[in-house]
Design an enzyme around this catalytic site. Structure first.
Site, mmCIF file in Angstrom:
data_model
loop_
_atom_site.group_PDB
_atom_site.id
_atom_site.type_symbol
_atom_site.label_atom_id
_atom_site.label_comp_id
_atom_site.label_asym_id
_atom_site.label_seq_id
_atom_site.Cartn_x
_atom_site.Cartn_y
_atom_site.Cartn_z
ATOM 1 N N CYS A 2 0.839 -1.189 0.000
ATOM 2 C CA CYS A 2 0.000 0.000 0.000
ATOM 3 C C CYS A 2 0.880 1.248 0.000
ATOM 4 O O CYS A 2 2.073 1.187 0.241
ATOM 5 C CB CYS A 2 -0.892 -0.006 1.231
ATOM 6 S SG CYS A 2 -1.876 -1.515 1.400
ATOM 7 N N ARG A 27 1.416 1.612 -6.004
ATOM 8 C CA ARG A 27 1.594 0.732 -4.853
ATOM 9 C C ARG A 27 0.296 0.058 -4.418
ATOM 10 O O ARG A 27 0.304 -0.799 -3.533
ATOM 11 C CB ARG A 27 2.152 1.532 -3.663
ATOM 12 C CG ARG A 27 3.501 2.166 -3.925
ATOM 13 C CD ARG A 27 4.006 2.849 -2.674
ATOM 14 N NE ARG A 27 4.242 1.888 -1.625
ATOM 15 C CZ ARG A 27 5.369 1.210 -1.451
ATOM 16 N NH1 ARG A 27 6.367 1.382 -2.283
ATOM 17 N NH2 ARG A 27 5.504 0.351 -0.461
ATOM 18 N N TRP A 71 -3.659 -1.852 -1.470
ATOM 19 C CA TRP A 71 -3.614 -3.131 -2.173
ATOM 20 C C TRP A 71 -4.009 -4.180 -1.148
ATOM 21 O O TRP A 71 -3.300 -4.407 -0.171
ATOM 22 C CB TRP A 71 -2.221 -3.403 -2.724
ATOM 23 C CG TRP A 71 -2.118 -4.657 -3.544
ATOM 24 C CD1 TRP A 71 -2.393 -4.797 -4.878
ATOM 25 C CD2 TRP A 71 -1.680 -5.949 -3.090
ATOM 26 N NE1 TRP A 71 -2.166 -6.093 -5.273
ATOM 27 C CE2 TRP A 71 -1.732 -6.820 -4.204
ATOM 28 C CE3 TRP A 71 -1.271 -6.455 -1.857
ATOM 29 C CZ2 TRP A 71 -1.381 -8.159 -4.115
ATOM 30 C CZ3 TRP A 71 -0.923 -7.788 -1.769
ATOM 31 C CH2 TRP A 71 -0.966 -8.623 -2.893
ATOM 32 N N ASN A 97 1.103 0.066 6.057
ATOM 33 C CA ASN A 97 1.555 -0.769 4.954
ATOM 34 C C ASN A 97 2.309 -1.943 5.555
ATOM 35 O O ASN A 97 3.258 -1.754 6.313
ATOM 36 C CB ASN A 97 2.476 0.018 4.018
ATOM 37 C CG ASN A 97 3.087 -0.854 2.939
ATOM 38 O OD1 ASN A 97 2.452 -1.790 2.466
ATOM 39 N ND2 ASN A 97 4.318 -0.559 2.559
ATOM 40 N N GLY A 98 1.877 -3.162 5.220
ATOM 41 C CA GLY A 98 2.525 -4.347 5.760
ATOM 42 C C GLY A 98 1.481 -5.382 6.151
ATOM 43 O O GLY A 98 0.325 -5.309 5.732
ATOM 44 N N GLU A 464 10.385 -13.135 -19.680
ATOM 45 C CA GLU A 464 10.056 -11.750 -19.365
ATOM 46 C C GLU A 464 9.006 -11.195 -20.329
ATOM 47 O O GLU A 464 8.095 -10.467 -19.924
ATOM 48 C CB GLU A 464 11.328 -10.888 -19.383
ATOM 49 C CG GLU A 464 11.098 -9.403 -19.199
ATOM 50 C CD GLU A 464 10.409 -9.034 -17.888
ATOM 51 O OE1 GLU A 464 9.930 -7.889 -17.798
ATOM 52 O OE2 GLU A 464 10.330 -9.875 -16.968
ATOM 53 N N LYS A 468 5.278 -9.753 -19.219
ATOM 54 C CA LYS A 468 4.722 -8.454 -19.609
ATOM 55 C C LYS A 468 3.353 -8.625 -20.253
ATOM 56 O O LYS A 468 2.428 -7.867 -19.970
ATOM 57 C CB LYS A 468 5.667 -7.742 -20.584
ATOM 58 C CG LYS A 468 6.902 -7.185 -19.958
ATOM 59 C CD LYS A 468 6.573 -6.024 -19.032
ATOM 60 C CE LYS A 468 7.628 -5.851 -17.960
ATOM 61 N NZ LYS A 468 7.593 -6.869 -16.903
ATOM 62 N N GLU A 471 0.661 -9.704 -17.521
ATOM 63 C CA GLU A 471 0.321 -8.797 -16.431
ATOM 64 C C GLU A 471 -0.433 -7.558 -16.898
ATOM 65 O O GLU A 471 -1.208 -6.983 -16.120
ATOM 66 C CB GLU A 471 1.563 -8.401 -15.616
ATOM 67 C CG GLU A 471 2.610 -7.589 -16.315
ATOM 68 C CD GLU A 471 3.842 -7.333 -15.438
ATOM 69 O OE1 GLU A 471 3.733 -7.457 -14.203
ATOM 70 O OE2 GLU A 471 4.893 -7.015 -15.985
ATOM 71 N N HIS A 487 7.410 -31.937 -25.094
ATOM 72 C CA HIS A 487 7.258 -32.704 -23.859
ATOM 73 C C HIS A 487 6.005 -32.291 -23.096
ATOM 74 O O HIS A 487 5.966 -32.399 -21.866
ATOM 75 C CB HIS A 487 8.503 -32.547 -22.986
ATOM 76 C CG HIS A 487 9.743 -33.072 -23.629
ATOM 77 N ND1 HIS A 487 9.941 -34.415 -23.856
ATOM 78 C CD2 HIS A 487 10.841 -32.428 -24.131
ATOM 79 C CE1 HIS A 487 11.110 -34.586 -24.454
ATOM 80 N NE2 HIS A 487 11.676 -33.398 -24.636
ATOM 81 N N LYS A 586 3.169 -2.127 -7.595
ATOM 82 C CA LYS A 586 4.532 -1.951 -8.094
ATOM 83 C C LYS A 586 5.584 -2.544 -7.157
ATOM 84 O O LYS A 586 6.434 -3.312 -7.574
ATOM 85 C CB LYS A 586 4.804 -0.452 -8.284
ATOM 86 C CG LYS A 586 6.196 -0.121 -8.794
ATOM 87 C CD LYS A 586 6.375 -0.570 -10.221
ATOM 88 C CE LYS A 586 7.718 -0.156 -10.787
ATOM 89 N NZ LYS A 586 7.911 -0.709 -12.138
#
Length: 591
Positions: A2, A27, A71, A97-98, A464, A468, A471, A487, A586
């Site tokens: 957050c 955030r 968040w 935050n936490g 990567e 992208k 997300e 396979h 983020k």
């Protein structure tokens, strides 16, 4: 994950806090709330959703306040669960935050003594604990309350009847902004850049009290001094600058970011002191998300150029299963320097006797204080949740580190360094293909699943690229070594599953062409990424994304920028919220 803000000064607190929260939405953006001291009462508002569209917002006259953009971890996004949270009498307000890991037992204990809770969150217990301890001194009440907490927390507290803010940091980031006659407390620097570029990074255990005339910081009950840092970013760095999204702006900033990072570490020679590598027998990377993919590329580079054995570990798994670390160098990569899993992995590595290096973008962040050695990237603030320019900056540092550690003849190293020097121009040439990439994105935007394939260094590049895509476009994209398709993943191929194939101009090229032919035999649409001189690939694929020719070692940069653009324009075509993808934030500051 957050974002929190506190303000005390001469301005209207609600206006300052709203402005700051907008800059912290990367955030978290499930909900938001603001509390302002008005007379001897607290005026509070909470709302579900993003704060970015709020204009000309007015809560109440007052020069002291706190705010939060969330968040969700405990409790779904709702007005009830939004911060700030208060005590039974609505006199004490808290933003946090936490994660408080023992909140349930604390809640049950407090409820047994008559406390009334209104939310599902872990944070609300903090307000009630402070309420029980309050005897007219807010700082003392906070210090007593936090002794009961287990977990991670950055907390800012205010009381309706006092002219102060009290803040505490433990395993979650917290920064004091030092203004002229005004003070800020926040999760991250961009929140205060409108007002000041002077900041103090608090360390674990710090308790800060802010009032109109200044602030004081304590740790372990003793008053301490913390250095005031000048942030080398401007407010323009945190603005869109005419681009539709931060992500696109940040992709376009990549050439400058490469130049700035090269300038930091490269003159006639590579200016990295690698004395930390003396006597090591292996290197272990710890990282999460995009930084994990940078680490995989770092493994390819270091093993190829130096012969040093390298392992790459998810930081979240390393915490629970640390490998043997005799004569080990641990390299932790984190853009923010506040990624909880990576920080904990660093602590564990040091506990086991490893030397720890961090590659990080934020001056003064927690990672820089844990590590034995720090290598800074020069990406500047990155606002979009999807990492782009910071990823490239990490790669540049990894290239320089690998070259510095290399046992290659000096002439070969010089040649590679010269190639790296022209990388900003090569990325500019990738950006010249933007219109063609947008057209290809329109061809794949309606699919709901796709596969990325590569070989060698192309595998982590593919990983990567797939990250992208998933997300920001919400397309289910997965990456595989091309040889692994047969396979199992071959079962997914067909007209509904396009394949993005990375053709690296090295010894894997011919076998990759064969793999593409196998994919086409299953009727999948194929988009190839290949260098602009490749005249063969068009015979076998549906579309080609061109990138300028470079040594295969450096394709991680050029190919990745092309894949970033592909993901961006695919998401844009699908109408997605690109800078703030659902369920993500983020800086992941909770485990």
């Amino acid at each position: 994950m957050c974002g929190i803000v506190g303000y005390i000064g001469f301005r209207r607190a609600d206006q300052v806090i709203i402005s700051a929260l907008k800059r912290l939405e990367y955030r978290g953006y499930d909900s938001w709330g603001v509390a302002v001291k008005h007379g001897n009462s607290l005026e509070i508002i909470k709302r579900v959703g993003a704060i970015g569209d709020v204009e000309n917002y007015s809560l109440a006259e007052g020069n002291i306040g706190i705010g939060h953009t969330r968040w969700a971890t405990h409790g779904k996004p709702s007005e009830i669960n939004a911060h700030p949270h208060t005590d039974c009498d609505n006199k004490i307000a808290v933003v946090h935050n936490g994660i408080i890991s023992n909140f349930q037992s604390l809640r049950e204990e407090l409820e047994s003594r008559g406390h009334k809770f209104s939310s599902e969150t872990d944070t609300e217990v903090i307000a009630h604990l402070i309420e029980e301890e309050y005897r007219g001194d807010l700082k003392e009440a906070v210090m007593k309350a936090i002794k009961r907490l287990r977990g991670s927390y950055a907390i800012v507290v205010m009381h309706a009847e006092t002219e102060e803010l009290v803040a505490v940091k433990y395993k979650s980031p917290l920064v004091i902004g030092v203004g002229d006659g005004e003070w800020f407390i926040t999760s991250d620097v961009p929140a205060v850049l409108d007002y000041t570029n002077r900041v103090i990074y608090l360390v674990d255990g710090d308790v800060a009290k802010l009032w109109n005339d200044g602030f004081t910081i304590w740790n372990n009950g003793k008053e301490v001094e913390r250095k005031v840092e000048t942030v080398p970013w401007s407010i323009e760095d945190a603005e869109k600058g005419g681009y539709e999204h931060f992500m696109l702006k940040e992709i376009h900033e990549t050439p400058r970011v490469i130049e700035d990072t090269l300038f930091e570490y490269l003159s006639e020679d590579i200016k990295i002191d690698v004395s930390f590598s003396a006597g090591i027998s292996e290197i272990v990377f710890v990282a999460c998300g995009t930084s994990y993919h940078a680490s995989l590329i770092g493994k390819c580079l270091i093993e190829k150029l130096t012969g040093i054995p390298v392992r790459v570990e998810y930081a979240s798994e390393f915490i629970y299963n640390p490998p043997p670390m005799s004569r080990t160098l641990v390299i932790a990569i984190t853009q923010s320097g506040e990624t909880a899993d990576t920080l904990e992995a660093m602590r564990i590595a040091k506990k086991h006797g490893a030397r720890v290096v961090t590659i990080v973008n934020v001056l003064g962040s927690t990672a820089t204080r844990i590590a034995d050695y720090v290598l800074y990237t020069r990406a500047g603030p990155e606002i979009s949740v999807a990492a782009t320019k910071s990823f490239t900056a990490q790669l540049v540092v990894l290239y320089l580190l690998a070259l510095k550690l290399s046992k290659l003849p000096g002439s070969e190293i010089e040649k590679l360094v010269d190639e790296l020097r022209i990388m900003p121009e090569l990325v500019r040439r990738v950006l010249e293909y933007e219109e063609e990439i947008e057209q290809i994105a329109e061809e794949i935007a309606d699919f709901e699943g796709m596969i990325y394939i590569g070989r060698g260094i192309g595998v982590p590049i593919a990983m990567e690229g797939a990250l992208k895509m998933k997300e920001i476009s919400y397309i289910h994209a997965e990456a595989y070594p091309a040889g692994e398709l047969k396979h199992g993943p071959f079962a997914l191929l067909g007209r509904d599953t396009p394949v993005i194939a990375l053709l690296i101009p090295d010894k894997t090229y011919e076998i990759m062409l064969n793999n593409i032919k196998e994919v086409k035999a299953r009727e999948s649409l194929v988009v190839a990424v290949a260098d602009e001189d490749d005249a063969e690939v068009e015979k076998y694929v549906d579309f080609v994304i061109r990138v300028p020719k470079t040594n295969s070692v450096f394709t991680a940069i050029t190919y990745s920028v092309a894949l970033q653009l592909l993901a961006y324009y695919t998401a844009r075509k699908r109408g997605c919220e690109i800078d703030k993808p659902r369920n993500l934030a983020k800086s992941v500051t909770v485990e």
